[in-house]
Design an enzyme around this catalytic site. Structure first.
Site, PDB file in Angstrom:
ATOM      1  N   THR A  49      -4.040  19.724  19.258  1.00 22.55           N
ATOM      2  CA  THR A  49      -4.168  18.333  18.967  1.00 22.55           C
ATOM      3  C   THR A  49      -2.572  17.639  19.009  1.00 22.55           C
ATOM      4  O   THR A  49      -2.508  16.398  18.911  1.00 22.55           O
ATOM      5  CB  THR A  49      -4.629  17.877  17.516  1.00 22.55           C
ATOM      6  OG1 THR A  49      -3.601  18.875  16.546  1.00 22.55           O
ATOM      7  CG2 THR A  49      -5.995  18.339  17.420  1.00 22.55           C
TER       8      THR A  49
ATOM      9  N   HIS B  73      18.311   0.132  14.538  1.00 20.34           N
ATOM     10  CA  HIS B  73      17.585   1.364  14.440  1.00 20.34           C
ATOM     11  C   HIS B  73      18.286   2.588  13.960  1.00 20.34           C
ATOM     12  O   HIS B  73      17.907   3.435  13.430  1.00 20.34           O
ATOM     13  CB  HIS B  73      17.037   1.623  16.054  1.00 20.34           C
ATOM     14  CG  HIS B  73      16.207   0.724  16.433  1.00 20.34           C
ATOM     15  ND1 HIS B  73      14.934   0.288  15.757  1.00 20.34           N
ATOM     16  CD2 HIS B  73      16.128  -0.364  17.444  1.00 20.34           C
ATOM     17  CE1 HIS B  73      14.398  -0.712  16.527  1.00 20.34           C
ATOM     18  NE2 HIS B  73      15.038  -0.904  17.410  1.00 20.34           N
TER      19      HIS B  73
ATOM     20  N   ASP C 146       1.275  26.519  21.355  1.00 18.54           N
ATOM     21  CA  ASP C 146       0.461  27.704  20.937  1.00 18.54           C
ATOM     22  C   ASP C 146      -0.713  27.539  22.093  1.00 18.54           C
ATOM     23  O   ASP C 146      -0.613  27.278  23.244  1.00 18.54           O
ATOM     24  CB  ASP C 146      -0.347  27.300  19.533  1.00 18.54           C
ATOM     25  CG  ASP C 146      -1.200  26.214  19.379  1.00 18.54           C
ATOM     26  OD1 ASP C 146      -1.530  25.440  20.454  1.00 18.54           O
ATOM     27  OD2 ASP C 146      -1.817  26.053  18.556  1.00 18.54           O
TER      28      ASP C 146
ATOM     29  N   CYS D  16       0.406  21.768  20.986  1.00 18.15           N
ATOM     30  CA  CYS D  16      -0.697  22.752  20.504  1.00 18.15           C
ATOM     31  C   CYS D  16      -1.932  21.706  20.786  1.00 18.15           C
ATOM     32  O   CYS D  16      -1.924  21.039  21.625  1.00 18.15           O
ATOM     33  CB  CYS D  16      -0.545  22.915  18.799  1.00 18.15           C
ATOM     34  SG  CYS D  16      -0.717  21.315  17.775  1.00 18.15           S
TER      35      CYS D  16
ATOM     36  N   HIS E 225      13.477   3.292  19.638  1.00 22.18           N
ATOM     37  CA  HIS E 225      13.638   2.946  18.401  1.00 22.18           C
ATOM     38  C   HIS E 225      13.984   4.083  17.336  1.00 22.18           C
ATOM     39  O   HIS E 225      14.789   3.871  16.499  1.00 22.18           O
ATOM     40  CB  HIS E 225      12.290   2.420  17.684  1.00 22.18           C
ATOM     41  CG  HIS E 225      12.172   1.148  18.329  1.00 22.18           C
ATOM     42  ND1 HIS E 225      11.245   0.219  17.853  1.00 22.18           N
ATOM     43  CD2 HIS E 225      12.528   0.394  19.617  1.00 22.18           C
ATOM     44  CE1 HIS E 225      11.075  -0.897  18.454  1.00 22.18           C
ATOM     45  NE2 HIS E 225      11.997  -0.756  19.854  1.00 22.18           N
TER      46      HIS E 225
HETATM   47  C1  RB5 Z   1      -5.511  25.733  17.305  1.00 22.70           C
HETATM   48  O1  RB5 Z   1      -6.871  25.919  17.179  1.00 22.70           O
HETATM   49  C2  RB5 Z   1      -5.257  24.606  16.758  1.00 22.70           C
HETATM   50  O2  RB5 Z   1      -5.527  24.370  15.294  1.00 22.70           O
HETATM   51  C3  RB5 Z   1      -3.805  24.112  16.743  1.00 22.70           C
HETATM   52  O3  RB5 Z   1      -3.502  24.025  18.277  1.00 22.70           O
HETATM   53  C4  RB5 Z   1      -3.447  22.671  16.350  1.00 22.70           C
HETATM   54  O4  RB5 Z   1      -4.345  21.523  17.013  1.00 22.70           O
HETATM   55  C5  RB5 Z   1      -3.248  22.211  15.279  1.00 22.70           C
HETATM   56  O5  RB5 Z   1      -2.744  21.339  14.717  1.00 22.70           O
END
Ligand code: RB5
Length: 142
Positions: free
Chosen positions: A66, A133, A7, A64, A97
């Site tokens: 996080t 595993h 994203d 993304c 694993h």
């Molecule tokens: C986008 O702002 C953010 O929410 C997305 O990139 C991600 O971190 C969501 O888990």
């Protein structure tokens, strides 16, 4: 073939990942997004995972902000084992694993230097194939 998806929060890191894959001569299909305008991460997670489910791609990398939203989405899809990694130890262990087929990264969490080491570790580590595993992985889908 590797499936790539991100994203807007992962877009900048994905550019670095693609450059690195190009240098290594690793083929990939890029499912977007293609800019920093705000988009919805589930769209891209689902495109990448569908390509793996359909056998078009063997593994995927999702990024993304996080790495959390995109990995939560990926792990709801049958046959997908997505591992959110912030270090090389976990990237190696999840291949050995869990036979993870998707690497999730947080573009706002890890810098490009570490991220590329994590990518290399993930791509270069085979599944151990150990019976225990295999058994545990088969239990995930039960
Ligand atoms: C986008 O702002 C953010 O929410 C997305 O990139 C991600 O971190 C969501 O888990």
């Amino acid at each position: 073939m590797l499936a790539l998806g991100c994203d807007h929060g992962g877009y900048e890191l994905m550019k670095e990942v693609k450059h690195h894959l190009d240098q290594r001569g690793i083929a990939y299909q890029d499912f977007g997004c293609f800019g920093t305008e705000s988009v919805d991460y589930p769209v891209y997670a689902k495109k990448v995972c569908k390509a793996i489910q359909d056998g078009i791609c063997e593994k995927g990398i999702l990024i993304c902000g996080t790495g959390i939203g995109i990995s939560i989405t990926a792990n709801k899809m049958k046959g997908i084992r997505a591992a959110l990694c912030t270090d090389c130890f976990c990237a190696e262990a999840t291949r050995l694993h869990n036979d993870a087929n998707v690497l999730a990264l947080g573009g706002r969490v890890v810098g490009p230097g570490l991220a590329l080491k994590i990518v290399d570790t993930f791509l270069d580590t085979p599944f151990s194939g150990d019976e225990r595993h295999k058994r545990r992985i088969s239990m995930i889908e039960d």
